[in-house]
Design a protein around this motif. Structure first.
Motif, PDB file in Angstrom:
ATOM      1  N   THR A  93       0.837  -1.189   0.000  1.00 21.86           N
ATOM      2  CA  THR A  93       0.000   0.000   0.000  1.00 21.86           C
ATOM      3  C   THR A  93       0.877   1.246   0.000  1.00 21.86           C
ATOM      4  N   LYS A  94       0.251   2.407  -0.208  1.00 23.30           N
ATOM      5  CA  LYS A  94       1.008   3.651  -0.123  1.00 23.30           C
ATOM      6  C   LYS A  94       1.607   3.830   1.273  1.00 23.30           C
ATOM      7  N   PRO A 139       1.354   2.182  -6.173  1.00 19.72           N
ATOM      8  CA  PRO A 139      -0.106   2.256  -6.226  1.00 19.72           C
ATOM      9  C   PRO A 139      -0.551   3.643  -6.682  1.00 19.72           C
TER      10      PRO A 139
END
Length: 208
Positions: free
Chosen positions: A12-13, A177
Motif C-alpha cells: 500500500t502507499k 499504487p
C-alpha cells in the motif's frame, strides 16, 4: 528499491512510505551532502537551459529529503523567478518568491517558507518547471507523496509545467499504487542520474 514489507501482497502507499522513510533515516551525513551537491548541480544546469525569463516552482527540502537550499540558490542565479510553496489547510498551495535562505521563516508542518506577502495558488500557471518533493516515483510517473494532499490539490494548476519529482536514485521504482486523483510526473531528478524522462504513456495528466 525493495520495500522489505515481507508480504507477497502489493504494498500500500502507507507501506511504501514507511519503507522509504526508514531507508532515508539510515543515510549518513556524508551521503546526504554529496547527493545534495549533485542535485544542486543538475538544477543549475536546468536553470541555464530554461533561461533568464523562466519561472520555476520549487520547495525547501526538510529533514532527510534529497536536496538542499543549494538547489534554490542555483536557480536564483539562472531564472527570473523562483517560487516556493506556502502550505495552509486545506490547500492548494500558495506561493512566494525565494529571495535567499536568510529570508526563510519557520512555517507549519515543520517547513520553511518565505515571509508574506504571498501569491495565490494560480501563480503556478506561470511555471515552466515545477520541482516536486516525493518519497518515490515510478517509471510511469506515479508519485508517492507524504499523504497530506497539498500537491494533489495544486498540480493541476501547473498544467503547462514540466513536473519533476526529486528523489534518490533507488526511489525510482517499477510501480507504485495509483489513485484516480494522482497527477503523474513527467521527469525524475536524482543525484546519480540527473533528469530522466518518465513514461506517462499518454496518461491524461489532470485529476478528474
Amino acid at each position: 528499491m525493495h520495500t522489505n514489507i515481507g508480504s507477497s501482497m502489493t504494498p500500500t502507499k502507507a507501506q511504501w512510505r514507511e519503507a522509504v522513510l526508514s531507508r532515508r533515516r539510515g543515510l549518513d551525513a556524508a551521503t546526504r551532502a554529496a547527493e545534495s551537491a549533485a542535485i544542486a548541480g543538475f538544477v543549475a544546469e536546468l536553470g541555464r537551459q530554461l533561461g533568464p525569463d523562466a519561472t520555476v516552482c520549487a520547495y525547501v527540502p526538510v529533514g532527510r529529503e534529497p536536496g538542499s537550499t543549494e538547489m534554490l540558490d542555483a536557480l536564483l542565479g539562472a531564472v527570473e523567478r523562483v517560487l516556493l510553496p506556502v502550505a495552509r489547510e486545506p490547500g492548494p498551495l500558495s506561493w512566494a518568491p525565494y529571495r535567499g535562505v536568510e529570508h526563510l521563516v519557520p512555517a507549519p508542518f515543520g517547513l520553511r517558507e518565505p515571509a508574506a506577502p504571498y501569491l495565490p495558488p494560480d501563480a503556478a500557471r506561470d511555471a515552466a518547471v515545477m520541482l516536486v518533493p516525493a518519497l518515490a516515483v515510478d517509471r510511469r510517473g506515479v508519485r508517492l507523496g507524504r499523504g497530506a494532499g497539498f500537491y494533489d490539490r495544486t498540480l493541476a494548476l501547473a498544467a503547462g509545467a514540466r513536473l519533476v519529482a526529486v528523489v534518490r536514485d533507488d526511489e525510482v521504482v517499477d510501480e507504485l499504487p495509483e489513485d484516480p486523483h494522482d497527477v503523474r510526473m513527467h521527469e525524475a531528478l536524482t543525484p546519480g542520474g540527473g533528469l530522466r524522462t518518465l513514461d506517462t504513456g499518454g496518461h491524461r495528466n489532470v485529476p478528474e
